[in-house]
Scaffold this motif. Sequence first.
Motif, PDB file in Angstrom:
ATOM      1  N   GLY A  70      -4.833  15.262  -3.200  1.00 41.97           N
ATOM      2  CA  GLY A  70      -4.280  14.172  -3.924  1.00 41.97           C
ATOM      3  C   GLY A  70      -5.301  12.717  -4.132  1.00 41.97           C
ATOM      4  N   PHE A  71      -4.804  11.795  -5.052  1.00 38.85           N
ATOM      5  CA  PHE A  71      -5.869  10.729  -5.203  1.00 38.85           C
ATOM      6  C   PHE A  71      -4.846   9.691  -5.954  1.00 38.85           C
ATOM      7  CE2 PHE A  71      -5.931  13.691  -9.043  1.00 38.85           C
ATOM      8  CZ  PHE A  71      -5.745  12.711 -10.027  1.00 38.85           C
ATOM      9  N   ILE A  72      -5.351   8.601  -5.746  1.00 38.04           N
ATOM     10  CA  ILE A  72      -4.612   7.418  -6.256  1.00 38.04           C
ATOM     11  C   ILE A  72      -5.846   6.273  -6.859  1.00 38.04           C
ATOM     12  CG2 ILE A  72      -4.560   5.885  -4.014  1.00 38.04           C
ATOM     13  CD1 ILE A  72      -1.801   5.068  -4.960  1.00 38.04           C
ATOM     14  N   ILE A  73      -5.589   5.663  -7.875  1.00 38.66           N
ATOM     15  CA  ILE A  73      -6.494   4.927  -8.616  1.00 38.66           C
ATOM     16  C   ILE A  73      -5.988   3.448  -8.681  1.00 38.66           C
ATOM     17  CG2 ILE A  73      -8.181   4.415 -10.423  1.00 38.66           C
ATOM     18  CD1 ILE A  73      -8.164   7.637 -10.926  1.00 38.66           C
ATOM     19  N   GLY A  74      -6.575   2.447  -8.388  1.00 41.19           N
ATOM     20  CA  GLY A  74      -6.238   1.245  -8.741  1.00 41.19           C
ATOM     21  C   GLY A  74      -7.182  -0.006  -8.716  1.00 41.19           C
ATOM     22  N   THR A 110      -2.476   2.936   1.696  1.00 41.62           N
ATOM     23  CA  THR A 110      -4.127   2.774   1.947  1.00 41.62           C
ATOM     24  C   THR A 110      -4.378   1.961   0.783  1.00 41.62           C
ATOM     25  OG1 THR A 110      -4.411   4.606   3.029  1.00 41.62           O
ATOM     26  CG2 THR A 110      -6.241   3.742   2.475  1.00 41.62           C
ATOM     27  N   LEU A 111      -4.067   2.186  -0.335  1.00 39.38           N
ATOM     28  CA  LEU A 111      -4.283   1.313  -1.511  1.00 39.38           C
ATOM     29  C   LEU A 111      -3.656  -0.156  -1.531  1.00 39.38           C
ATOM     30  CD1 LEU A 111      -5.896   1.088  -4.198  1.00 39.38           C
ATOM     31  CD2 LEU A 111      -3.620   1.859  -5.421  1.00 39.38           C
ATOM     32  N   CYS A 112      -2.465  -0.243  -0.862  1.00 34.86           N
ATOM     33  CA  CYS A 112      -1.922  -1.589  -0.715  1.00 34.86           C
ATOM     34  C   CYS A 112      -2.828  -2.263   0.343  1.00 34.86           C
ATOM     35  CB  CYS A 112      -0.676  -1.465  -0.337  1.00 34.86           C
ATOM     36  SG  CYS A 112       0.347  -0.765  -1.735  1.00 34.86           S
ATOM     37  N   ASP A 113      -3.364  -1.779   1.270  1.00 36.61           N
ATOM     38  CA  ASP A 113      -4.221  -2.428   2.446  1.00 36.61           C
ATOM     39  C   ASP A 113      -5.522  -2.963   1.846  1.00 36.61           C
ATOM     40  OD1 ASP A 113      -2.373  -1.828   4.330  1.00 36.61           O
ATOM     41  OD2 ASP A 113      -3.365  -0.147   5.245  1.00 36.61           O
ATOM     42  N   ALA A 114      -6.139  -1.959   0.828  1.00 37.76           N
ATOM     43  CA  ALA A 114      -7.226  -2.460   0.134  1.00 37.76           C
ATOM     44  C   ALA A 114      -6.724  -3.750  -0.622  1.00 37.76           C
ATOM     45  CB  ALA A 114      -7.807  -1.265  -0.509  1.00 37.76           C
ATOM     46  N   PHE A 115      -5.673  -3.536  -1.381  1.00 34.45           N
ATOM     47  CA  PHE A 115      -5.272  -4.887  -2.337  1.00 34.45           C
ATOM     48  C   PHE A 115      -5.164  -5.980  -1.277  1.00 34.45           C
ATOM     49  CE2 PHE A 115      -3.072  -1.933  -5.598  1.00 34.45           C
ATOM     50  CZ  PHE A 115      -4.220  -1.956  -6.270  1.00 34.45           C
ATOM     51  N   ARG A 116      -4.378  -5.895  -0.417  1.00 34.45           N
ATOM     52  CA  ARG A 116      -4.541  -6.956   0.616  1.00 34.45           C
ATOM     53  C   ARG A 116      -5.560  -7.563   0.979  1.00 34.45           C
ATOM     54  NH1 ARG A 116      -0.644  -3.546   2.982  1.00 34.45           N
ATOM     55  NH2 ARG A 116       1.315  -3.747   2.544  1.00 34.45           N
ATOM     56  N   HIS A 117      -6.476  -6.765   1.452  1.00 28.91           N
ATOM     57  CA  HIS A 117      -8.003  -7.038   1.824  1.00 28.91           C
ATOM     58  C   HIS A 117      -8.471  -7.812   1.077  1.00 28.91           C
ATOM     59  CE1 HIS A 117     -11.812  -6.304   3.261  1.00 28.91           C
ATOM     60  NE2 HIS A 117     -11.156  -6.925   4.557  1.00 28.91           N
ATOM     61  N   ALA A 118      -8.152  -7.398  -0.248  1.00 25.76           N
ATOM     62  CA  ALA A 118      -9.006  -8.073  -1.541  1.00 25.76           C
ATOM     63  C   ALA A 118      -8.196  -9.462  -1.734  1.00 25.76           C
ATOM     64  CB  ALA A 118      -8.871  -7.288  -2.696  1.00 25.76           C
ATOM     65  N   GLY A 119      -7.148  -9.678  -1.188  1.00 26.39           N
ATOM     66  CA  GLY A 119      -6.414 -11.196  -1.200  1.00 26.39           C
ATOM     67  C   GLY A 119      -5.320 -11.201  -2.271  1.00 26.39           C
ATOM     68  N   VAL A 120      -4.972 -10.113  -2.537  1.00 27.24           N
ATOM     69  CA  VAL A 120      -3.749 -10.253  -3.486  1.00 27.24           C
ATOM     70  C   VAL A 120      -2.470  -9.882  -2.720  1.00 27.24           C
ATOM     71  CG1 VAL A 120      -5.071  -9.294  -5.644  1.00 27.24           C
ATOM     72  CG2 VAL A 120      -3.722  -7.768  -4.189  1.00 27.24           C
ATOM     73  N   GLN A 121      -1.316 -10.635  -3.284  1.00 28.47           N
ATOM     74  CA  GLN A 121      -0.080 -10.329  -2.833  1.00 28.47           C
ATOM     75  C   GLN A 121       1.018  -9.554  -3.412  1.00 28.47           C
ATOM     76  OE1 GLN A 121       0.758 -14.637  -2.485  1.00 28.47           O
ATOM     77  NE2 GLN A 121      -0.655 -14.790  -0.608  1.00 28.47           N
ATOM     78  N   LYS A 122       0.588  -9.032  -4.557  1.00 28.44           N
ATOM     79  CA  LYS A 122       1.712  -8.130  -5.275  1.00 28.44           C
ATOM     80  C   LYS A 122       0.688  -6.925  -5.860  1.00 28.44           C
ATOM     81  CE  LYS A 122       5.423 -10.933  -6.880  1.00 28.44           C
ATOM     82  NZ  LYS A 122       5.623 -11.895  -7.525  1.00 28.44           N
ATOM     83  N   VAL A 123       1.484  -5.741  -6.106  1.00 30.44           N
ATOM     84  CA  VAL A 123       1.125  -4.604  -6.580  1.00 30.44           C
ATOM     85  C   VAL A 123       2.290  -4.281  -7.525  1.00 30.44           C
ATOM     86  CG1 VAL A 123       2.279  -3.344  -4.798  1.00 30.44           C
ATOM     87  CG2 VAL A 123       0.740  -2.145  -6.045  1.00 30.44           C
ATOM     88  N   ARG A 124       1.475  -3.785  -8.829  1.00 28.89           N
ATOM     89  CA  ARG A 124       2.337  -3.630  -9.967  1.00 28.89           C
ATOM     90  C   ARG A 124       1.935  -1.849 -10.382  1.00 28.89           C
ATOM     91  NH1 ARG A 124       1.851  -9.304 -11.733  1.00 28.89           N
ATOM     92  NH2 ARG A 124       3.774 -10.106 -11.103  1.00 28.89           N
TER      93      ARG A 124
END
Length: 156
Positions: A70-74, A110-124
């Motif tokens: 599987g894969f995910i892109i964001g 895992t992608l949400c962790d990467a987003f958090r690490h990048a400093g963002v607070q929302k995922v869409r």
Amino acid sequence: MTNAITFRKPREIHIRPAVNSDLLGLIALDEEITGLAKRKYWKETFARYGARRRLSRFFLVAEYRGRIEGFIIGEVRAWEFGEPPCGWIFTVQVRPKTRLKGIGTQLFETLCDAFRHAGVQKVRTMMARDNQLVLSFFRSQGMMAGPFIELEAALD
Ligand SMILES: CC(C)(COP(=O)(O)OP(=O)(O)OC[C@H]1O[C@@H](n2cnc3c(N)ncnc32)[C@H](O)[C@@H]1OP(=O)(O)O)[C@@H](O)C(=O)NCCC(=O)NCCS
């Protein structure tokens, strides 16, 4: 009898950034899921989101015993629609025979962790209105309708 793969433990799945040697496997997996071979599209997507762009663009794969399941892109995007930076999920796909075993959830988390690490607070994300499967999945991850609506027009 089922052809589904049995994972002894969820941790046997390895979530990691995609690397160049994954490309052919990704193309084959997408073709298995969608019935279309989109080699050019995947080469371009990989060049844009693949291994060398880890600060704001993420292309993650789920590997089990050397095979991509599987894969995910964001991507983190800033000031679209006047909004502060947020994480966008463009696609998530899991091989049909290995679904409902938590791989999609591991990719999402895992992608949400990467987003958090990048400093963002929302995922869409954006998805087809009638895709009940993908809607069930994203709802299971806590996602709900957001503040935007999509508009479109035919360009004659
Ligand atoms: C959506 C998808 C990624 C889910 O992957 P997965 O590995 O099966 O997901 P998980 O096992 O982590 O499931 C998590 C939750 O999603 C929901 N879910 C997943 N598949 C479901 C189904 N077939 N029916 C109803 N709910 C479902 C459930 O709530 C599930 O939790 P549960 O198992 O505790 O009930 C996978 O079904 C897929 O690749 N579908 C096609 C995706 C697609 O069309 N992508 C293109 C647009 S983004």
